[in-house]
Write a protein that holds these residues in place. Structure first.
Motif, PDB file in Angstrom:
ATOM      1  N   LEU A  63       7.641  60.460  13.319  1.00 10.65           N
ATOM      2  CA  LEU A  63       9.015  60.934  13.476  1.00 10.65           C
ATOM      3  C   LEU A  63      10.028  59.807  13.599  1.00 10.65           C
ATOM      4  CD1 LEU A  63       8.558  64.017  15.826  1.00 10.65           C
ATOM      5  CD2 LEU A  63       9.107  63.999  13.392  1.00 10.65           C
ATOM      6  N   GLU A  64       9.663  58.734  14.289  1.00 10.15           N
ATOM      7  CA  GLU A  64      10.604  57.620  14.459  1.00 10.15           C
ATOM      8  C   GLU A  64      10.973  56.997  13.114  1.00 10.15           C
ATOM      9  OE1 GLU A  64      10.794  53.264  16.656  1.00 10.15           O
ATOM     10  OE2 GLU A  64       9.443  54.788  17.448  1.00 10.15           O
ATOM     11  N   ARG A  65       9.976  56.757  12.312  1.00 11.68           N
ATOM     12  CA  ARG A  65      10.223  56.161  10.989  1.00 11.68           C
ATOM     13  C   ARG A  65      10.974  57.139  10.087  1.00 11.68           C
ATOM     14  NH1 ARG A  65       5.715  54.145   6.709  1.00 11.68           N
ATOM     15  NH2 ARG A  65       7.161  53.294   5.201  1.00 11.68           N
ATOM     16  N   ASP A  66      10.572  58.400  10.114  1.00  6.88           N
ATOM     17  CA  ASP A  66      11.244  59.402   9.292  1.00  6.88           C
ATOM     18  C   ASP A  66      12.703  59.576   9.710  1.00  6.88           C
ATOM     19  OD1 ASP A  66       8.948  59.733   7.844  1.00  6.88           O
ATOM     20  OD2 ASP A  66       8.575  61.786   8.475  1.00  6.88           O
ATOM     21  N   ALA A  67      12.968  59.500  11.012  1.00  9.30           N
ATOM     22  CA  ALA A  67      14.354  59.603  11.482  1.00  9.30           C
ATOM     23  C   ALA A  67      15.184  58.432  10.946  1.00  9.30           C
ATOM     24  CB  ALA A  67      14.397  59.630  13.011  1.00  9.30           C
ATOM     25  N   LEU A  68      14.597  57.256  10.940  1.00  8.10           N
ATOM     26  CA  LEU A  68      15.290  56.092  10.389  1.00  8.10           C
ATOM     27  C   LEU A  68      15.560  56.273   8.896  1.00  8.10           C
ATOM     28  CD1 LEU A  68      16.403  53.207  10.453  1.00  8.10           C
ATOM     29  CD2 LEU A  68      14.032  52.393  10.214  1.00  8.10           C
ATOM     30  N   ILE A  69      14.570  56.738   8.162  1.00 10.11           N
ATOM     31  CA  ILE A  69      14.735  56.949   6.718  1.00 10.11           C
ATOM     32  C   ILE A  69      15.813  57.999   6.453  1.00 10.11           C
ATOM     33  CG2 ILE A  69      13.584  57.788   4.627  1.00 10.11           C
ATOM     34  CD1 ILE A  69      11.000  56.463   5.748  1.00 10.11           C
ATOM     35  N   ALA A  70      15.810  59.068   7.247  1.00  5.30           N
ATOM     36  CA  ALA A  70      16.834  60.106   7.076  1.00  5.30           C
ATOM     37  C   ALA A  70      18.223  59.540   7.335  1.00  5.30           C
ATOM     38  CB  ALA A  70      16.557  61.283   8.005  1.00  5.30           C
ATOM     39  N   ARG A  71      18.349  58.715   8.351  1.00  4.28           N
ATOM     40  CA  ARG A  71      19.653  58.107   8.643  1.00  4.28           C
ATOM     41  C   ARG A  71      20.083  57.171   7.513  1.00  4.28           C
ATOM     42  NH1 ARG A  71      19.911  55.980  14.692  1.00  4.28           N
ATOM     43  NH2 ARG A  71      22.132  55.885  14.184  1.00  4.28           N
ATOM     44  N   LEU A  72      19.134  56.463   6.935  1.00  5.25           N
ATOM     45  CA  LEU A  72      19.456  55.595   5.799  1.00  5.25           C
ATOM     46  C   LEU A  72      19.878  56.430   4.599  1.00  5.25           C
ATOM     47  CD1 LEU A  72      16.537  53.028   6.138  1.00  5.25           C
ATOM     48  CD2 LEU A  72      18.986  52.520   6.406  1.00  5.25           C
ATOM     49  N   ALA A  73      19.214  57.561   4.383  1.00  5.36           N
ATOM     50  CA  ALA A  73      19.568  58.444   3.256  1.00  5.36           C
ATOM     51  C   ALA A  73      20.966  59.018   3.446  1.00  5.36           C
ATOM     52  CB  ALA A  73      18.545  59.561   3.119  1.00  5.36           C
ATOM     53  N   VAL A  74      21.329  59.330   4.675  1.00  2.00           N
ATOM     54  CA  VAL A  74      22.681  59.824   4.953  1.00  2.00           C
ATOM     55  C   VAL A  74      23.688  58.701   4.752  1.00  2.00           C
ATOM     56  CG1 VAL A  74      24.213  60.681   6.782  1.00  2.00           C
ATOM     57  CG2 VAL A  74      21.949  61.693   6.462  1.00  2.00           C
ATOM     58  N   THR A  75      23.320  57.491   5.155  1.00  2.00           N
ATOM     59  CA  THR A  75      24.204  56.331   4.994  1.00  2.00           C
ATOM     60  C   THR A  75      24.475  56.037   3.532  1.00  2.00           C
ATOM     61  OG1 THR A  75      23.393  55.364   7.052  1.00  2.00           O
ATOM     62  CG2 THR A  75      24.451  53.864   5.497  1.00  2.00           C
ATOM     63  N   ASP A  76      23.438  56.176   2.694  1.00  2.00           N
ATOM     64  CA  ASP A  76      23.572  55.894   1.262  1.00  2.00           C
ATOM     65  C   ASP A  76      22.857  56.983   0.463  1.00  2.00           C
ATOM     66  OD1 ASP A  76      23.858  54.875  -1.264  1.00  2.00           O
ATOM     67  OD2 ASP A  76      23.053  52.890  -0.787  1.00  2.00           O
ATOM     68  N   PRO A  77      23.505  58.151   0.293  1.00  2.00           N
ATOM     69  CA  PRO A  77      22.860  59.283  -0.382  1.00  2.00           C
ATOM     70  C   PRO A  77      22.406  58.985  -1.815  1.00  2.00           C
ATOM     71  CG  PRO A  77      24.884  59.983   0.696  1.00  2.00           C
ATOM     72  CD  PRO A  77      24.833  58.490   0.769  1.00  2.00           C
ATOM     73  N   ARG A  78      23.011  58.000  -2.472  1.00  2.66           N
ATOM     74  CA  ARG A  78      22.593  57.667  -3.839  1.00  2.66           C
ATOM     75  C   ARG A  78      21.147  57.201  -3.879  1.00  2.66           C
ATOM     76  NH1 ARG A  78      25.924  53.046  -5.153  1.00  2.66           N
ATOM     77  NH2 ARG A  78      25.869  52.831  -2.909  1.00  2.66           N
ATOM     78  N   ARG A  79      20.674  56.664  -2.784  1.00  2.45           N
ATOM     79  CA  ARG A  79      19.294  56.185  -2.706  1.00  2.45           C
ATOM     80  C   ARG A  79      18.383  57.189  -2.006  1.00  2.45           C
ATOM     81  NH1 ARG A  79      22.601  51.899  -2.784  1.00  2.45           N
ATOM     82  NH2 ARG A  79      21.988  50.077  -3.971  1.00  2.45           N
ATOM     83  N   GLY A  80      18.914  58.358  -1.730  1.00  2.00           N
ATOM     84  CA  GLY A  80      18.180  59.379  -0.979  1.00  2.00           C
ATOM     85  C   GLY A  80      16.873  59.789  -1.606  1.00  2.00           C
ATOM     86  N   ALA A  81      16.840  59.997  -2.918  1.00  2.20           N
ATOM     87  CA  ALA A  81      15.611  60.447  -3.583  1.00  2.20           C
ATOM     88  C   ALA A  81      14.493  59.425  -3.393  1.00  2.20           C
ATOM     89  CB  ALA A  81      15.869  60.697  -5.057  1.00  2.20           C
ATOM     90  N   ARG A  82      14.809  58.175  -3.551  1.00  2.00           N
ATOM     91  CA  ARG A  82      13.800  57.121  -3.356  1.00  2.00           C
ATOM     92  C   ARG A  82      13.351  57.062  -1.902  1.00  2.00           C
ATOM     93  NH1 ARG A  82      12.030  52.532  -2.030  1.00  2.00           N
ATOM     94  NH2 ARG A  82      13.409  50.947  -1.342  1.00  2.00           N
TER      95      ARG A  82
END
Length: 113
Positions: A63-82
């Motif tokens: 969950l900790e890592r996934d939460a970080l990835i989700a926050r990064l995806a929100v920060t830069d949605p263009r890279r969300g799929a990756r």
């Protein structure tokens, strides 16, 4: 009376220095502060996929890592799929799908009149 208080505050700050690299974030006890710390060090890596992958490998899976990835995806949605491909929990995958389902987040902002 002020001198002991100042000395105590200084000692507390000196004993717990601010993290200077991603690896130091693991020592942050508060989960929210730890996530903020991780985000601080990984956000600048969004333009460098290899460096970002190496940094994410330093964060424990779950969950900790996934939460970080989700926050990064929100920060830069263009890279969300990756980024979403890196999710390891069902909760993380669901959150990422929510981000991907909102393509307007990655669209350029219209100038204000």
């Amino acid at each position: 009376m002020r001198a002991p208080l100042v000395a105590l505050l200084f000692a507390a700050c000196a004993a717990d220095p601010a993290p200077t690299r991603l690896e130091d974030c693991a020592a942050v006890e508060d989960a929210v502060a730890r996530g903020d710390c991780q985000l601080k060090f990984t956000t600048p890596l969004l333009d460098d996929p290899k460096a970002l992958d190496a940094a994410l490998a330093l964060v424990p899976e779950g969950l900790e890592r996934d939460a970080l990835i989700a926050r990064l995806a929100v920060t830069d949605p263009r890279r969300g799929a990756r980024l979403c491909k890196e999710m390891t929990t069902p909760e993380g995958q669901q959150k990422c799908q929510q981000v991907l389902g909102r393509p307007h987040l990655g669209a350029p902002r219209k100038p204000k009149p």
